[in-house]
Design an enzyme around this catalytic site. Structure first.
Site, PDB file in Angstrom:
ATOM      1  N   CYS A   2      16.930 140.552  68.515  1.00 49.46           N
ATOM      2  CA  CYS A   2      18.016 140.664  69.518  1.00 49.46           C
ATOM      3  C   CYS A   2      17.968 142.176  69.895  1.00 49.46           C
ATOM      4  CB  CYS A   2      19.241 140.592  68.041  1.00 49.46           C
ATOM      5  SG  CYS A   2      19.118 139.356  67.810  1.00 49.46           S
ATOM      6  N   LYS A 605      13.771 138.320  75.695  1.00 48.65           N
ATOM      7  CA  LYS A 605      12.353 138.831  75.922  1.00 48.65           C
ATOM      8  C   LYS A 605      11.026 138.637  75.321  1.00 48.65           C
ATOM      9  CE  LYS A 605       9.774 140.957  79.109  1.00 48.65           C
ATOM     10  NZ  LYS A 605       9.606 140.435  79.627  1.00 48.65           N
TER      11      LYS A 605
HETATM   12  O1  M6R Z   1       5.167 140.008  74.945  1.00 50.33           O
HETATM   13  P1  M6R Z   1       4.215 138.990  74.764  1.00 50.33           P
HETATM   14  O2  M6R Z   1       3.671 139.030  75.493  1.00 50.33           O
HETATM   15  O3  M6R Z   1       4.348 139.157  73.313  1.00 50.33           O
HETATM   16  O4  M6R Z   1       5.745 137.915  75.412  1.00 50.33           O
HETATM   17  C1  M6R Z   1       5.251 136.017  74.750  1.00 50.33           C
HETATM   18  C2  M6R Z   1       6.043 134.896  75.758  1.00 50.33           C
HETATM   19  O5  M6R Z   1       7.274 135.420  74.861  1.00 50.33           O
HETATM   20  C3  M6R Z   1       6.045 135.802  76.860  1.00 50.33           C
HETATM   21  O6  M6R Z   1       4.809 136.019  78.082  1.00 50.33           O
HETATM   22  C4  M6R Z   1       7.109 134.975  77.548  1.00 50.33           C
HETATM   23  O7  M6R Z   1       6.461 133.188  77.705  1.00 50.33           O
HETATM   24  C5  M6R Z   1       7.821 134.624  79.133  1.00 50.33           C
HETATM   25  N1  M6R Z   1       8.812 135.249  78.792  1.00 50.33           N
HETATM   26  C6  M6R Z   1       7.360 134.669  80.553  1.00 50.33           C
HETATM   27  O8  M6R Z   1       7.327 134.869  80.953  1.00 50.33           O
END
Ligand code: M6R
Length: 609
Positions: A2, A605
């Site tokens: 959040c 995100k």
């Molecule tokens: O911030 P991070 O790269 O660790 O996040 C990993 C995933 O949560 C992130 O890549 C997610 O799969 C995205 N929404 C993909 O577009």
């Protein structure tokens, strides 16, 4: 995750908190709320849905005061509702709290407090912490002591900001496992869970470490541990700019970030890759100079798009550095029994640097003696701070929930690491120089690939009614296919699957029916003839083949229903250009379906819990 913000200054707090929440909305968007302190009272406003609801509530009933805390929520404990929205307030109405994380022993705290006659109003774990602080405060009147006391009892993770009706000049923040940054500006102090909320208001920041509690007040910033030991916090410049965090003329952050890729890649390679050179320079690995030639095995891990980048890294490290490489989902690695032998380097990949599973996996491999590197975008993030060394992406803030520019920057960084390690082993100066030149030319080629925008849009509009898509690739482009499918799923809610093209015959071919979109990544590399055979298989089942192919490839133009031509590059670097039309296609597919591409349903995100 959040979004949290807290403000203490001289300006109307509600306005600033709401503005900050707008910048954090990508972190959670099912409900929102804020509390200010004025006239010895808390003024709490909460609303279900996007921030517009909260803005309307504030317009109807303004919240006065120059101290405020706010929260934009992505529900974990308790459905999105007004009662479950933050801030949560204690029974006496003196303490308001916003929280990121999970209070694991919330049931025990709740049952203890209910036994003391405290009445709860929500289904959340967070309320237990607000009530516990309030319970201690009602007995002692000591705000900082009550927060510390409650945090000593709490199990789990938290990033919190606390306001008290009796202290219009004091804000408390604390962290365990959930990021918090404090920014200092002119006559104001701001706490936030992400730097995006601070950009443009403050120029200096400090990151909280686990089990640190800060008191923001007239005397500035005072930090102690949960056990009351004083801590000195160092301020550092905030790197992100207002321009980077805004839309700058684009319709969406996802679109902006797709189009920023040439620059993001230039920034990722700046000072590290020089055309004509036969070595890359990675300052972040300098302290590792002596260990680098000794790595015999690499273990790469991450989640989602970062995991896909890691899979591409596997091909790069094996091919260029000759290092045996394994890739793991961080969420699986953390619960396995990973065997870490001497000479293993474990590499954590994460855009945010705050993904809970990736942090947990990192700590797990560290506890088993692995040397760790981070490939991270979030400057000063938990993973960046906890790894032994690392290479930043320098891609700039990524705000769209769908990761785009971080993915290509991760691939570029992995290619540089592979070249660095390879050059220290067997890779000849000539081959290294050739690949360095190719890498340096990638931003221009990505710019060219972005010209496919119009074609991708028309294609997405024609395919708007198709509910099942397949993405096929071979070798290093198998992960590109996985990434293409993930991008489509997350923003357009269409079912998509990525597969190694040769696996089709082992089952998935049965799914192909007339007109099913099958995206085939088919650069002219050593798997090309095989991929053409896979295309024929799909065509003979009436699938609709959309190929991503090398410019000038006439053979594929005869076979496929449509071709998205991308510039030629070295086969190992092909994902850097092939991924561009896939991102554009997903973006336009989501728009064609009328979705909010920057805030896809059910997603946030960063997944920090
Ligand atoms: O911030 P991070 O790269 O660790 O996040 C990993 C995933 O949560 C992130 O890549 C997610 O799969 C995205 N929404 C993909 O577009």
């Amino acid at each position: 995750m959040c979004g949290i913000i807290g403000y203490l200054g001289t300006q109307p707090a509600a306005e600033i908190v709401l503005g900050g929440l707008k910048r954090l909305e990508h972190l959670g968007y099912d409900s929102a709320g804020l509390a200010t302190v004025a006239d010895g009272q808390l003024h709490v406003r909460r609303a279900v849905g996007r921030l517009d609801g909260l803005a309307e509530a504030l317009a109807a009933e303004p919240a006065p005061g120059t101290l405020g805390i706010g929260h934009t929520r992505w529900a974990t404990h308790g459905r999105p509702s007004q009662e479950n929205a933050h801030p949560h307030v204690d029974a006496a109405g003196r303490i308001a709290l916003v929280h990121n994380g999970v209070i694991e022993n919330h049931a025990a705290i709740r049952s203890f407090l209910e036994g003391q006659g405290v009445r709860f109003r929500s289904e959340t774990d967070t309320e237990s912490l607000a009530q516990l602080i309030g319970f201690f405060y009602s007995q002692t009147g000591d705000l900082l002591g009550s927060v510390r006391g409650a945090l000593r009892e709490a199990r789990g993770t938290f990033g919190i900001a606390v306001a008290c009706a009796d202290a219009a000049d004091t804000l408390i923040a604390a962290r365990r496992g959930s990021p918090l940054i404090i920014g200092t500006g002119r006559d104001e102090l701001i706490v936030a869970s992400d730097a995006a909320a601070l950009v443009g208001r403050v120029s200096q920041v400090t990151h909280l470490e686990d089990n640190e509690v800060v008191l923001l007040g007239p005397g500035g910033l005072r930090a102690v541990t949960v056990d009351a030991k004083p801590i000195e916090k160092q301020l550092e410049p905030l790197e992100a700019s207002l321009e980077e965090a805004s839309l700058g003329g684009y319709a969406h952050h996802m679109q902006k970030e797709i189009f920023e890729q040439p620059d993001a890649l230039r920034n990722a390679m700046r000072g590290r890759v020089r055309p004509g050179a036969d070595r890359v320079t990675l300052g972040g690995l300098k302290s590792f100079e002596r260990e680098l030639p000794r790595f015999r095995r690499a273990l790469l891990f991450g989640c989602g798009t970062s995991w896909h980048a890691a899979l591409i890294g596997e091909y790069l490290l094996e091919e260029l550095a000759g290092i045996s490489t394994e890739v793991e989902y961080a969420s699986e690695l953390r619960y396995r029994n990973p065997l870490i032998q001497e000479g293993t380097v474990a590499i954590a990949l994460s855009q945010s640097g705050e993904t809970a599973d990736t942090i947990a996996a990192l700590r797990e491999v560290q506890s088993r003696g692995a040397v760790t590197l981070g490939i991270v975008n979030g400057v000063g993030s938990t993973i960046a701070r906890e790894t032994d060394a690392g290479v930043y992406l320098h891609a700039g803030p990524e705000i769209g929930v769908a990761s785009t520019k971080a993915f290509t920057a991760q691939i570029a960084v992995l290619a540089m690491i592979a070249l660095d390690l390879g050059r220290r082993r067997h890779l000849s100066p000539e081959r290294t120089a050739e690949l360095i030149d190719e890498l340096a030319a990638i931003p221009e080629k990505v710019t060219k690939a972005l010209e496919l925008d119009g074609q991708a849009k028309r294609l997405a509009q024609r395919l708007v009614d198709r509910q099942n898509w397949l993405y096929l690739g071979r070798g290093v482009n198998f992960p590109t296919a996985l990434e293409g499918a993930l991008k489509l799923k997350e923003v357009s809610y269409v079912h998509a699957e990525g597969l190694p093209a040769a696996e089709m015959k082992h089952g998935p071919l049965a799914m192909i029916d007339a007109g099913m979109p099958v995206i085939v990544i088919a650069p002219q590399d050593r798997t090309y003839e095989k991929v053409l055979a896979n295309i024929r298989e799909v065509k003979s089942r009436e699938g609709r083949v959309i190929a991503v192919a090398s410019e000038g490839d006439e053979r594929i133009a005869e076979l496929a229903d449509e071709v998205l031509f991308v510039p030629r590059t070295s086969p190992l670097l092909a994902p850097l250009v092939a991924t561009i039309p896939l991102q554009l296609l997903s973006y336009h597919a989501a728009l064609a379906r009328g979705h909010d591409v920057d805030k896809p349903r059910n997603l946030a995100k960063s997944v920090t819990e």
